[in-house]
Design an enzyme around this catalytic site. Structure first.
Site: not given
Ligand code: ADE
Ligand code: ZN
Length: 335
Positions: A16, A194, A197, A275
């Protein structure tokens, strides 16, 4: 410093760009834009970097974006990442940005997009890093909001290769975004999201079956479902894993308990990514170094992880071949 982790040629697929804003740059941009932050000194800001879960991180991540106002701010942030990525051995980067997070603050789509795209346009010449851009949509916002932004991106022929789905996972299932992904697919865009997670395996299933995602960001919770693991392994679905992120957001208790070795052993197509590296204590070389030290990974395992990243990228076949050849040279040099 030149370490095996930084010389290993690799692609970064889960990054990101707003998560690369280092505290020093946050303060510099705040000063440049006349913005007073709630934590105005480096020491006070740094104290905020203790997270209990994904949401506790997202709160700070979105708050810090307040310093991104002009095209130059987005370009400077992106250039800083590309320089650091080059030093980490990244040869191809697929960079995600969150247009809705900027629109919500009154920053136009053209501003965030043009700033990031201008830095990416020079990246191969300046840093030797080829790039692609992914527009991610915030799953805690409505599908209507996402669709409106996607239509704007399509109408302006934005230089994006695909779309992603991020932000608060639990309570915002993939089923919310079926029309968004259908529209993006029909527009010829690549699809990543995503999943798994913090969310359950059912979210990974639905991301594959309802959204048709080609690549899963994170996916670590898949190990709770043997049928899902079998499907992901059989199809070679790429999983872009972020070990230091998972530790800092407490998706796993410790790095020693991280499931990446089990994922590899299960035959999953796993890559290593950073990330939001400014928040989680390491860029992609740091992620590799921590894994190598924790699990005593051999050069072969590191090369497999890098190979997965290159093969799972959206780079051209010619670029993939070039990077796989470089990786072959790296492996030979390790003996
Ligand atoms: N936005 C930025 N990092 C993120 C993550 N690890 N999981 C979900 N959204 C995100
Ligand atoms: Zn992410």
């Amino acid at each position: 410093m030149t370490t095996p982790d930084s010389t290993l040629p690799k692609a970064e697929l889960h990054l990101h760009i707003e998560g690369t804003l280092e505290p020093e740059l946050i303060l510099a941009l705040a000063a440049r834009n006349g913005i007073t932050l709630p934590h105005p000194t480096l020491a006070e800001l740094r104290e905020q970097y203790e997270f209990t879960d994904l949401q506790s991180f997202l709160n700070l991540y979105y708050a810090n974006m307040a310093v991104l106002v002009t095209e130059a701010d987005f370009a400077d942030m992106t250039r800083a990442y590309l320089g650091r990525a080059r030093d980490a051995g990244v040869r191809h980067a697929e960079i995600t940005f969150d247009p809705q997070a900027h629109l919500a603050r009154g920053v136009q789509l053209t501003t965030s997009l043009a700033g990031i795209a201008s830095a990416l346009a020079d990246s191969e010449a300046e840093f030797g890093v080829s790039t692609e851009l992914i527009a991610a949509f915030l799953r805690d916002e409505s599908e209507e909001s996402a669709l409106a932004v996607l239509e704007e991106l399509i109408a302006m022929d934005a230089p994006i290769i695909g779309i992603g789905l991020d932000s608060a996972e639990v309570g915002n299932p993939p089923s919310k975004f079926v029309r968004l992904f259908d529209r993006a697919r029909n527009a010829g865009l690549r699809l990543v999201a995503h999943a798994g997670e913090e969310g359950p395996p059912s979210y990974v299933w639905d991301t594959l079956e309802l959204l048709g995602a080609e690549r899963i960001d994170h996916g670590i919770r898949c190990l709770d479902d043997t049928a899902l693991v079998a499907r992901l392994a059989a199809e070679g679905t790429p999983l872009t894993v972020c070990p230091l992120s998972n530790v800092r957001l407490r998706a796993v208790d410790t790095l020693a308990g991280h499931p990446l070795p089990q994922m590899l052993a299960a035959g999953l197509n796993v890559s290593v990514n950073s990330d939001d590296p400014a928040y989680f204590g390491g860029y992609v070389d740091g992620n590799f170094a921590s894994l190598a030290a924790e699990f005593d990974f051999s050069a072969d395992v590191l090369a497999t992880l890098a190979q997965n990243s290159i093969r799972s990228s959206f780079a051209t076949d010619a670029r993939k071949a070039e990077l796989l050849a470089e990786l072959g040279h790296w492996r030979s040099a390790q003996g």
